[in-house]
Scaffold this active site. Structure first.
Site, short mmCIF file in Angstrom:
data_model
loop_
_atom_site.label_atom_id
_atom_site.label_comp_id
_atom_site.label_asym_id
_atom_site.label_seq_id
_atom_site.Cartn_x
_atom_site.Cartn_y
_atom_site.Cartn_z
N ASP A 46 -17.74 3.02 -8.09
CA ASP A 46 -16.68 3.50 -7.21
C ASP A 46 -16.63 5.02 -7.28
O ASP A 46 -16.18 5.59 -8.26
CB ASP A 46 -15.33 2.90 -7.63
CG ASP A 46 -14.22 3.21 -6.64
OD1 ASP A 46 -14.42 4.09 -5.77
OD2 ASP A 46 -13.16 2.57 -6.72
N TYR A 68 0.84 -1.20 0.00
CA TYR A 68 0.00 0.00 0.00
C TYR A 68 0.88 1.25 0.00
O TYR A 68 0.97 1.94 -0.98
CB TYR A 68 -0.95 -0.02 1.20
CG TYR A 68 -1.98 1.09 1.14
CD1 TYR A 68 -3.09 0.97 0.33
CD2 TYR A 68 -1.83 2.26 1.88
CE1 TYR A 68 -4.04 1.99 0.25
CE2 TYR A 68 -2.77 3.28 1.81
CZ TYR A 68 -3.87 3.14 1.00
OH TYR A 68 -4.80 4.16 0.92
N SER A 112 -6.43 0.74 -4.49
CA SER A 112 -6.57 2.17 -4.23
C SER A 112 -5.20 2.83 -4.36
O SER A 112 -4.62 2.82 -5.44
CB SER A 112 -7.21 2.39 -2.85
OG SER A 112 -7.69 3.69 -2.72
N HIS A 115 -16.03 1.06 -4.12
CA HIS A 115 -14.59 1.00 -3.85
C HIS A 115 -14.20 -0.27 -3.10
O HIS A 115 -13.03 -0.64 -3.07
CB HIS A 115 -14.17 2.24 -3.06
CG HIS A 115 -12.71 2.51 -3.05
ND1 HIS A 115 -11.97 2.72 -4.20
CD2 HIS A 115 -11.81 2.60 -2.02
CE1 HIS A 115 -10.71 2.93 -3.88
NE2 HIS A 115 -10.59 2.86 -2.57
#
Length: 711
Positions: free
Chosen positions: A645, A481, A561, A680
């Site tokens: 999303d 991430y 993301s 999302h």
């Protein structure tokens, strides 16, 4: 000329190498849909930048809808030909089918908790009178829609438990409607709040509640810019049109405004921010009519949250002058930071704080592993909490009058279990442990440290079967991430058990940009230092290859993301590093991300192309969309997104996939899987989750030349 245009059909997956042996999987023909190109050009700081797929940003157009259908037809046509895809789905369904129960919370005379029988699309809210009471179904979100895509997205009881307000999300959207229920009769009241977004629900006694939302944007509700967040108060029994604006200024808009009410009900607490880091902090005395909103912190340079109010003192969690956070207190009469007194000083480990039973619980991250201490309100240490093992513990919250609390514990090999904790004695007892079809004794999970490009030591936890053969042929998922101060701590994933039992390796590095080592670690992966995050991820892959865990032919990159940005950047910078790439709901157009929904709030991490010419050139230098060089052989790629999303709008993925298909010169497939009626990720129904993960695993294993052995 694009080599792919020279032949309308590609032959995919020729001779592939399996674990310890060669497997020749049948070739799968792929013909990519033709995607219309326009001559749209934007100018940034004197440089013209083409955006030929700009039309895909129109999420309501029939053309975009037709493109989605055409891409899905190709993608699912490919996936349907993978012979073990259904076996993976069935195995996922089998291991997923176990009962999951949340910790209970007491409101009035009832204990409330969530339970999922196993394959229910949404967990169901139950209640009972005391631990030994008869279970009663209270609210079943599965009955809110036929396909399970409507979910609970927030809930709040009044202190006496007589009223229950809950937010509903349709198809995963961040826009929510709020309903109010009488808990005795379970009848809905007439009150309904439409189109709240990024909101909590904070009750003011039993009179009404506070919530946050934006004015409805012009254009698409799913993608239009939302920039001015406001806090409202809804008086029970009145229409939404009569709701009172509590905080919000058209002349000085804030992108994110939140509210809570102190446990004693005396103060309204307001946070206001323009980015995901740093916020203003305000309070209002609810015990006095027409009381002013008083600033505690009137700038957004640091992050501050009110933890509690007790006997005229406020307890504030802050990173002001403390990158690893601290807890301070100050009197209501002396709010300025100069008067703050440390209760829990900053240490070398990152701090978070919760309260329960009149005590403070200090949770520390030490190399991404949890340690918890119980303290009195004067900061005096009372004990170190005896956790069940090395992993991630969370919860440690209870009302002031309660004598015990519940906390959760998990690791990469330990299913999330719930424990009771006696606040007076420190005794820990197991409350609920799920029965999962997985034997952790057959696996190992260990933390190592590797060296990134600039010499920084990065921790990574690697999980796999015991006795793993280090021959470079193990299918490996490298998950990352690296942004927004988010910490990736050990947690159990039922889906990953299927990967692990098939001989797979799962590796998670704690990249810069995250919060594992506090704000300094976060800032080391932001704006003009964002490349550090990508370098850390690349170095993690190189470590796994060097040590024999895997090789480039068996490595998959995965992230969602901001993690989708990570995968997109690394696969464009080092396309030969991995065999497979899974950029999910990614931020992939770094020149325009801030033009959609609340994207401008991410500028603290990314910067924007409007900031300066230097920032524009830096962003363009790594923006995944703008670095897909024609004639490059990219990894087998399955982009995943969803048509609803409204956090990271699907246009990022749409434009990236279109450009990738045009630029790609290799023999591996580059596809996009677009979930319809989903957002999302939050609230995604179980069946949809299983289907998506099955497709991801099948796509990865097939393109690595690795079969699947269903137990």
């Amino acid at each position: 000329m694009n080599p792919n245009k020279l032949m309308s059909t590609m032959l995919v997956s020729s001779l592939l190498v399996g674990c310890g042996q060669q497997e020749k999987f049948p070739s799968i023909d792929v013909t990519y849909p033709e995607t219309k190109k326009s001559d749209h050009v934007d100018e940034y700081w004197g440089e013209k930048v083409a955006d030929p797929f700009r039309w895909l940003e129109d999420d309501y157009s029939e053309e975009t809808k037709a493109w989605v259908e055409a891409q899905n037809k190709v993608t699912f046509g490919y996936l349907e030909q993978i012979p073990f895809r259904e076996a993976i789905r069935q195995r996922l369904e089998q291991v997923w089918n176990y009962e999951r129960i949340s910790a209970p919370n007491t409101f009035g005379e009832y204990q409330y908790y969530y339970r999922n029988d196993g394959l229910q699309n949404q967990s169901v809210l139950y209640r009972k009178k005391g631990p030994e009471g008869e279970e009663e179904l209270f609210l079943d979100p599965n009955k809110l829609s036929a396909d399970g895509t409507t979910s609970l997205a927030g809930a709040a009881f009044t202190k006496d438990g007589s009223l229950f307000a809950y937010a509903v999300s349709v198809a995963g959207s961040d826009w929510r409607d709020i309903y109010v229920m009488d808990t005795d009769s379970k009848e809905l009241k007439a009150d309904k709040i439409e189109d709240a977004k990024f909101t909590g629900i904070a009750w003011k006694g039993n009179e009404g509640f506070f919530y946050s939302t934006y004015e409805k944007p012009g254009g698409s509700k799913l993608s239009a810019l939302t920039n001015n967040h406001k806090l409202y108060y809804h008086q029970l029994g009145t229409d939404q049109s009569q709701d009172v604006l509590v905080f919000g200024d058209d002349n000085n808009p804030r992108r994110y405004v939140g509210a809570s009410v102190t446990e004693d009900g005396k103060y309204l607490v307001i946070t206001a921010a323009n980015s995901t880091t740093g916020n203003e902090l305000y309070i209002q005395d609810l015990s006095r009519a027409m009381s002013p909103i008083v600033p505690i912190v009137a700038d957004m340079e640091n992050t501050h949250y009110l933890i509690d109010h007790q006997d005229g003192e406020l307890f504030i969690f802050t990173n002001l002058d403390a990158p690893n956070n601290r807890l301070v207190k100050t009197a209501i009469s002396t709010l300025a930071a100069d008067n703050w007194v440390d209760v829990i000083p900053e240490t070398e480990n990152v701090l978070s704080v919760s309260t329960g039973g009149g005590k403070l619980f200090a949770s520390y991250l030490k190399d991404a592993i949890t340690e918890v201490k119980q303290l009195a309100y004067d900061g005096k240490l009372e004990r170190v909490v005896d956790l069940p093992g090395i992993g991630t513990a969370g919860g440690f919250s209870a009302k002031r009058e309660e004598t015990e609390l519940y906390f959760s514990f998990t690791s990469y090999l330990t299913p999330g279990s719930i424990y009771t904790y006696d606040i007076a004695s420190g005794a820990v007892a197991l409350y609920n442990s799920p029965e999962v079809d997985f034997d952790p004794s057959l696996y190992e999970s260990k933390q190592i440290f590797y060296t990134s490009k600039d010499g920084t030591q990065i921790p990574m936890i690697i999980t796999h079967k015991k006795g793993l053969k280090m021959d470079g042929k193990n299918p490996t998922i490298l998950y990352g991430y690296g942004g927004f101060g988010v910490s990736l701590t050990p947690s159990f994933s039922i889906a990953n058990t299927v990967w692990l039992e098939n001989g797979g390796v799962y590796a998670v590095p704690n990249l810069r940009g995250g919060g594992e080592y506090g704000e300094k670690w976060h800032l080391a992966g932001t704006k003009m230092k964002k490349q550090n995050v990508f370098d850390d991820f690349i170095a993690a892959g190189e470590y796994l290859i060097k040590e024999g865990y895997t090789s480039s032919d068996f490595l998959a990159l995965r992230g969602g993301s901001n993690g989708g940005l990570l995968v997109g950047a690394v696969m464009t910078q080092r396309p030969e590093l991995a065999r497979v790439a899974f950029p999910a709901v990614g931020v992939l157009d770094m020149l325009r991300y801030h033009q959609f929904t609340a994207g401008a709030g991410w500028a603290y991490d990314y910067g924007t192309a409007d900031d300066s010419e230097e920032m524009f050139r830096y962003l363009k230098g790594y923006s995944p969309l703008h670095n897909l060089k024609p004639g490059t052989a990219f990894p087998a790629t399955l982009v995943t997104t969803a048509d609803h999303d409204d956090r990271v709008v699907p246009a990022h993925s749409f434009k990236f996939a279109s450009t990738l298909q045009e630029a790609h010169a290799g023999a591996l497939p580059v596809l996009i899987r677009i979930e319809t009626n989903a957002g999302h990720g939050a609230g995604k129904p179980t069946a949809m989750q299983i289907a998506e993960i099955a497709d991801i695993f099948a796509f990865g294993l097939y393109n690595m030349g690795v079969g699947f052995q269903n137990r």
